[in-house]
Design an enzyme around this catalytic site. Structure first.
Site, short mmCIF file in Angstrom:
data_model
loop_
_atom_site.label_atom_id
_atom_site.label_comp_id
_atom_site.label_asym_id
_atom_site.label_seq_id
_atom_site.Cartn_x
_atom_site.Cartn_y
_atom_site.Cartn_z
N GLN A 1 -1.68 6.18 10.64
CA GLN A 1 -0.24 6.45 10.56
C GLN A 1 0.04 7.94 10.67
O GLN A 1 -0.85 8.78 10.57
CB GLN A 1 0.30 5.90 9.23
CG GLN A 1 -0.45 6.39 8.01
CD GLN A 1 -0.42 5.44 6.81
OE1 GLN A 1 0.42 4.55 6.74
NE2 GLN A 1 -1.30 5.65 5.86
N HIS B 1 6.14 4.98 -10.36
CA HIS B 1 4.80 4.90 -10.96
C HIS B 1 4.81 4.35 -12.38
O HIS B 1 3.89 3.64 -12.77
CB HIS B 1 4.11 6.27 -10.85
CG HIS B 1 3.80 6.63 -9.43
ND1 HIS B 1 4.19 7.79 -8.83
CD2 HIS B 1 3.16 5.91 -8.45
CE1 HIS B 1 3.80 7.81 -7.56
NE2 HIS B 1 3.18 6.68 -7.30
N ASP C 1 -1.48 8.57 -3.09
CA ASP C 1 -0.92 9.78 -3.71
C ASP C 1 -1.45 9.99 -5.12
O ASP C 1 -1.36 11.08 -5.67
CB ASP C 1 0.61 9.73 -3.70
CG ASP C 1 1.13 8.46 -4.36
OD1 ASP C 1 0.98 8.31 -5.59
OD2 ASP C 1 1.68 7.60 -3.65
N GLU D 1 -7.88 3.00 -0.97
CA GLU D 1 -6.83 3.46 -0.04
C GLU D 1 -7.45 3.51 1.36
O GLU D 1 -8.51 4.08 1.55
CB GLU D 1 -6.35 4.84 -0.48
CG GLU D 1 -5.62 5.68 0.57
CD GLU D 1 -4.26 5.12 0.96
OE1 GLU D 1 -3.42 4.90 0.08
OE2 GLU D 1 -4.06 4.89 2.19
N ASP E 1 -10.44 -0.53 3.59
CA ASP E 1 -9.43 -1.57 3.74
C ASP E 1 -9.41 -2.41 2.45
O ASP E 1 -10.44 -2.90 2.00
CB ASP E 1 -9.81 -2.43 4.95
CG ASP E 1 -8.86 -3.60 5.14
OD1 ASP E 1 -7.74 -3.56 4.61
OD2 ASP E 1 -9.26 -4.56 5.83
N ASP F 1 -0.02 -1.15 -4.26
CA ASP F 1 0.87 0.01 -4.13
C ASP F 1 0.94 0.33 -2.64
O ASP F 1 0.43 1.33 -2.17
CB ASP F 1 0.24 1.16 -4.93
CG ASP F 1 1.14 2.38 -5.00
OD1 ASP F 1 2.20 2.37 -4.37
OD2 ASP F 1 0.72 3.35 -5.67
N SER F 2 1.61 -0.57 -1.90
CA SER F 2 1.53 -0.53 -0.45
C SER F 2 2.79 0.05 0.18
O SER F 2 3.81 0.22 -0.47
CB SER F 2 1.34 -1.95 0.09
OG SER F 2 2.55 -2.66 0.03
N THR F 3 2.70 0.30 1.47
CA THR F 3 3.87 0.63 2.28
C THR F 3 4.62 -0.67 2.61
O THR F 3 4.25 -1.75 2.15
CB THR F 3 3.43 1.34 3.57
OG1 THR F 3 2.44 0.53 4.21
CG2 THR F 3 2.82 2.69 3.27
N PRO G 1 0.06 -0.65 8.74
CA PRO G 1 -1.21 -1.06 8.14
C PRO G 1 -1.08 -2.05 6.97
O PRO G 1 -2.04 -2.73 6.63
CB PRO G 1 -1.84 0.26 7.67
CG PRO G 1 -0.79 1.30 7.77
CD PRO G 1 0.24 0.81 8.72
#
Lengths: 281, 281
Positions: free
Chosen positions: A31, A62, A86, A106, A139, A157-159, A164
């Site tokens: 990305q 968080h 992060d 991650e 992954d 804790d994903s996009t 992805p």
């Protein structure tokens, strides 16, 4: 120079923030990553042009992805975070003394690297200084396939479910997570905006209900996310986040939380009618 | 033409919405009034350049300024709305069969006139069709000075504490409201964003506590308002919004509410820690 960053939350609405400079801009195999300095929200990380975290409001996200499950499970010892490069979720998990090991898995090593360098207030426990934290640049699906019956909590804790993270909203993935949890384990996953993403929520919660006996949605307000109203899915094998919540233990927490508290824990599950309707079985 | 309307919530952040046309733009003796058509939020009313209501998210604000007090008071008969010239609060009040009379006291006749013309889904009960509704185009302070001991509920549906509404955040005004309420009356007032307006909230709640024995803050999420997190002050002579709330009556309401429900009523009072801290006595 008058520099403004505008993120469109749809074709027709967005948030716009005054920025002073770009601290990093680059492409990983997964990305586009940008970290910019804004005047109102401090440093802000973008993935593929979407706001992931800002220094000013990351405490909400968080606090809320971590503490509700950590205070529902009676004794969380092993915790896995999928995504969350992060480091903010790991930082909150580390405030719980029962936790012996937290694993961060991650997929994008560049996110971790640049967070350590440019977002140290979030990445403080993933920079190698905390012996209770293990990093895997991998992954998430591959990792949990090899670590079944291993965790008390798994935080996804994903996009958003494009790019992805698309596989992290599907039933097959939830079955793997279910297997990677111990017999009384809990999964929490960010579950988009009830105001803008009704269709995603409908599918996601149906998938979760096919796998977990207890599935509840809870809400948090995050000003830099689309609509400001965000949600999390609480999927559990045994403990219910309201009925089995030990309010006294949460009230006696030995650390300060700027968003979470023992009353808000309960209130977060009391949803607006339209949000309930999005995920009605 | 690619037309975008941007409201700055501070010098450094704002919301931006794609618009198609301006339906009305004009100046009253009190303020600038604009009504524009947006693609994502439908018609939007601005006063002095600030978003007041949009067709898409007004249900949140109007549910939440009205139903919590209407379901806390055991039998609200006479209700006064100060401000609220769009009519949305009156529309919600009219859903309660106990209410015999609702008075709208709006200082700016142009807001009423243009809402009736251009925002009929909100103004449906202030257009002369509802015999239970009385309109007064008048200063709210002047009106309540002449109507003491008269109302079960007073809703202060005001703009921000700049411009014509500045007096509606001061202790002298709250004393007048207290006097205009019956001995078990309740006042609700919009009380800005806990995220952006800590200082306004601190002063406002201190002023309220100097006048009312019961003062509580509750929250609602309104995507087009600054930060998306908004709040209301519940100030009461006798009834407490949680302890005296009749959940069964709220659950049995004979109308649909897209935001409010009997669980959310309670959850709305369970505040994030930073919001609690804004108004700590």
């Amino acid at each position: 120079m008058d520099l403004w960053y505008t993120e469109k939350h749809s074709e027709n609405v967005g948030i716009t923030l005054k920025a002073t400079r770009t601290l990093f801009s680059g492409k990983s195999p997964f990305q586009q990553l940008d970290i910019i300095e804004t005047l109102e929200y401090g440093r802000m990380m973008l993935l593929d042009g979407l706001v992931m975290v800002t220094e000013r409001d990351e405490f909400v996200y968080h606090d809320m992805i971590s503490h509700p499950a950590l205070f529902t499970h009676p004794c969380p010892k092993r915790v896995l975070v999928i995504g969350g490069g992060d480091g903010g979720s790991i930082r909150e998990i580390m405030k719980h003394a029962t936790v012996e090991e937290a694993v961060l898995c991650e997929i994008d090593g560049l996110v971790i690297e640049k967070s350590i360098e440019l977002l140290p207030s979030m990445a403080c426990d993933i920079d190698g200084s905390n012996p209770r934290v293990t990093l895997h640049v991998d992954d998430g699906l591959a990792y949990i396939r090899e670590h079944q019956d291993a965790f008390d909590l798994i935080l996804v804790d994903s996009t958003d479910p494009i790019g992805p993270a698309v596989g992290l909203f599907e039933e097959d993935f939830y079955r793997l997570v279910h297997g990677a949890l111990k017999k009384d384990g809990i999964m929490v996953a960010q579950s988009e905006s009830p105001f803008y993403h009704a269709e995603i929520q409908k599918n996601m919660y149906r998938n979760l209900r096919n796998v977990f006996p207890i599935v509840e949605m809870y809400q948090a307000f995050i000003p830099t996310y689309p609509s400001g109203l965000w949600s999390f899915a609480f999927a559990s094998k045994q403990y219910h986040p309201v009925r089995d919540f030990d309010k006294a233990r949460a009230a006696a927490r030995p650390f300060h939380t700027r968003y979470y508290n023992e009353d808000l824990h309960l209130g977060a599950f009391m949803l607006p009618t339209f949000a309930r309707e999005n995920i009605a079985p």
